[in-house]
Design a protein around this motif. Structure first.
Motif, PDB file in Angstrom:
ATOM      1  N   MET A   1      -2.361   7.556   7.490  1.00  0.00           N
ATOM      2  CA  MET A   1      -1.568   6.583   8.253  1.00  0.00           C
ATOM      3  C   MET A   1      -0.762   7.312   9.328  1.00  0.00           C
ATOM      4  O   MET A   1      -0.118   8.311   9.043  1.00  0.00           O
ATOM      5  CB  MET A   1      -0.615   5.817   7.325  1.00  0.00           C
ATOM      6  CG  MET A   1      -1.295   4.804   6.440  1.00  0.00           C
ATOM      7  SD  MET A   1      -2.228   3.545   7.330  1.00  0.00           S
ATOM      8  CE  MET A   1      -0.936   2.735   8.252  1.00  0.00           C
ATOM      9  N   PRO A   2      -0.808   6.814  10.560  1.00  0.00           N
ATOM     10  CA  PRO A   2      -0.086   7.484  11.650  1.00  0.00           C
ATOM     11  C   PRO A   2       1.424   7.226  11.616  1.00  0.00           C
ATOM     12  O   PRO A   2       2.188   7.922  12.278  1.00  0.00           O
ATOM     13  CB  PRO A   2      -0.704   6.880  12.908  1.00  0.00           C
ATOM     14  CG  PRO A   2      -1.230   5.544  12.470  1.00  0.00           C
ATOM     15  CD  PRO A   2      -1.629   5.709  11.030  1.00  0.00           C
TER      16      PRO A   2
ATOM     17  N   VAL B   1     -15.072  -4.548  -1.022  1.00  0.00           N
ATOM     18  CA  VAL B   1     -14.390  -3.386  -0.460  1.00  0.00           C
ATOM     19  C   VAL B   1     -13.065  -3.182  -1.184  1.00  0.00           C
ATOM     20  O   VAL B   1     -12.342  -4.139  -1.458  1.00  0.00           O
ATOM     21  CB  VAL B   1     -14.126  -3.607   1.049  1.00  0.00           C
ATOM     22  CG1 VAL B   1     -13.316  -2.472   1.648  1.00  0.00           C
ATOM     23  CG2 VAL B   1     -15.446  -3.785   1.796  1.00  0.00           C
ATOM     24  N   ASP B   2     -12.746  -1.920  -1.484  1.00  0.00           N
ATOM     25  CA  ASP B   2     -11.442  -1.572  -2.039  1.00  0.00           C
ATOM     26  C   ASP B   2     -10.747  -0.623  -1.068  1.00  0.00           C
ATOM     27  O   ASP B   2     -11.412   0.204  -0.425  1.00  0.00           O
ATOM     28  CB  ASP B   2     -11.602  -0.902  -3.406  1.00  0.00           C
ATOM     29  CG  ASP B   2     -10.290  -0.780  -4.157  1.00  0.00           C
ATOM     30  OD1 ASP B   2      -9.286  -1.416  -3.753  1.00  0.00           O
ATOM     31  OD2 ASP B   2     -10.257  -0.042  -5.167  1.00  0.00           O
ATOM     32  N   ILE B   3      -9.444  -0.764  -0.957  1.00  0.00           N
ATOM     33  CA  ILE B   3      -8.622   0.088  -0.093  1.00  0.00           C
ATOM     34  C   ILE B   3      -7.621   0.799  -0.986  1.00  0.00           C
ATOM     35  O   ILE B   3      -6.946   0.158  -1.800  1.00  0.00           O
ATOM     36  CB  ILE B   3      -7.893  -0.747   0.979  1.00  0.00           C
ATOM     37  CG1 ILE B   3      -8.890  -1.547   1.816  1.00  0.00           C
ATOM     38  CG2 ILE B   3      -7.026   0.155   1.854  1.00  0.00           C
ATOM     39  CD1 ILE B   3      -8.250  -2.617   2.688  1.00  0.00           C
ATOM     40  N   ASN B   4      -7.524   2.119  -0.837  1.00  0.00           N
ATOM     41  CA  ASN B   4      -6.642   2.921  -1.691  1.00  0.00           C
ATOM     42  C   ASN B   4      -5.641   3.701  -0.862  1.00  0.00           C
ATOM     43  O   ASN B   4      -5.990   4.255   0.184  1.00  0.00           O
ATOM     44  CB  ASN B   4      -7.478   3.920  -2.508  1.00  0.00           C
ATOM     45  CG  ASN B   4      -8.566   3.225  -3.281  1.00  0.00           C
ATOM     46  OD1 ASN B   4      -8.312   2.604  -4.288  1.00  0.00           O
ATOM     47  ND2 ASN B   4      -9.801   3.304  -2.782  1.00  0.00           N
ATOM     48  N   GLU B   5      -4.414   3.750  -1.356  1.00  0.00           N
ATOM     49  CA  GLU B   5      -3.373   4.612  -0.777  1.00  0.00           C
ATOM     50  C   GLU B   5      -3.083   5.689  -1.808  1.00  0.00           C
ATOM     51  O   GLU B   5      -2.727   5.373  -2.953  1.00  0.00           O
ATOM     52  CB  GLU B   5      -2.105   3.816  -0.474  1.00  0.00           C
ATOM     53  CG  GLU B   5      -0.982   4.700   0.053  1.00  0.00           C
ATOM     54  CD  GLU B   5       0.333   3.972   0.261  1.00  0.00           C
ATOM     55  OE1 GLU B   5       1.175   4.501   0.985  1.00  0.00           O
ATOM     56  OE2 GLU B   5       0.514   2.883  -0.316  1.00  0.00           O
TER      57      GLU B   5
ATOM     58  N   ASP C   1       1.864   8.996   6.923  1.00  0.00           N
ATOM     59  CA  ASP C   1       0.994  10.113   6.569  1.00  0.00           C
ATOM     60  C   ASP C   1       0.280   9.939   5.232  1.00  0.00           C
ATOM     61  O   ASP C   1      -0.328  10.874   4.721  1.00  0.00           O
ATOM     62  CB  ASP C   1       1.755  11.445   6.605  1.00  0.00           C
ATOM     63  CG  ASP C   1       0.813  12.632   6.757  1.00  0.00           C
ATOM     64  OD1 ASP C   1      -0.134  12.542   7.558  1.00  0.00           O
ATOM     65  OD2 ASP C   1       1.002  13.641   6.046  1.00  0.00           O
ATOM     66  N   ALA C   2       0.329   8.742   4.639  1.00  0.00           N
ATOM     67  CA  ALA C   2      -0.387   8.506   3.385  1.00  0.00           C
ATOM     68  C   ALA C   2      -1.888   8.612   3.615  1.00  0.00           C
ATOM     69  O   ALA C   2      -2.403   8.190   4.655  1.00  0.00           O
ATOM     70  CB  ALA C   2      -0.050   7.127   2.834  1.00  0.00           C
ATOM     71  N   GLU C   3      -2.587   9.183   2.634  1.00  0.00           N
ATOM     72  CA  GLU C   3      -4.044   9.243   2.705  1.00  0.00           C
ATOM     73  C   GLU C   3      -4.611   7.905   2.256  1.00  0.00           C
ATOM     74  O   GLU C   3      -4.314   7.431   1.160  1.00  0.00           O
ATOM     75  CB  GLU C   3      -4.585  10.360   1.826  1.00  0.00           C
ATOM     76  CG  GLU C   3      -6.104  10.494   1.947  1.00  0.00           C
ATOM     77  CD  GLU C   3      -6.629  11.684   1.197  1.00  0.00           C
ATOM     78  OE1 GLU C   3      -6.689  12.773   1.790  1.00  0.00           O
ATOM     79  OE2 GLU C   3      -6.961  11.506   0.005  1.00  0.00           O
TER      80      GLU C   3
END
Length: 133
Positions: A43-44, A67-71, A107-109
């Motif tokens: 994340m910017p 679809v799955d989204i992961n932090e 900045d999270a991946e």
């Protein structure tokens, strides 16, 4: 009038515009396949999600795309994002997604998984919609 103007200016400065980030999860010509971390990015800036969407340019002929989204390795969806067979967008999905985490840290991946690929779907994209925090 001056106090109204000052108040209006202050309110205007506190308004945060809606932004979107479009992430290509696959190319346009290759049939998508299942797998984890099909795309990884950072994340910017800190971001509060209000909506997510997925789309394909070639529809699945016989089953849903999920679809799955992961932090940082944890899903942000308690109900996954789906695109129904013969549809190009998650907006029309029979089962709506549910966000379980709307705060994405600076900045999270972020990783995007394809849990089910459908049949013949191509050109998967995911859109993050929200505001900087």
């Amino acid at each position: 009038l001056n106090s109204i103007t000052a108040s209006a200016i202050s309110d205007h400065q506190n308004i945060k515009n809606v932004e979107s980030m479009l992430i290509a999860v696959s190319d346009e010509a290759t049939t998508i396949t299942t797998g984890t971390a099909k795309v990884t990015f950072r994340m910017p800036y800190a971001f509060t999600l209000t909506d997510v969407r997925a789309s394909v340019n070639t529809v699945s002929s016989s089953s849903v795309v999920t679809v799955d989204i992961n932090e940082a390795g944890a899903s942000i969806l308690s109900t996954k994002l789906t695109i129904d067979a013969s549809e190009k967008t998650s907006v029309t999905a029979a089962t709506p997604y549910v966000l379980s985490d709307t705060s994405l840290a600076d900045d999270a991946e972020i990783t995007i998984d394809i849990d089910t690929a459908g049949t013949g779907a191509k050109g998967l994209k995911v859109v993050f919609i929200g505001r900087r925090t």
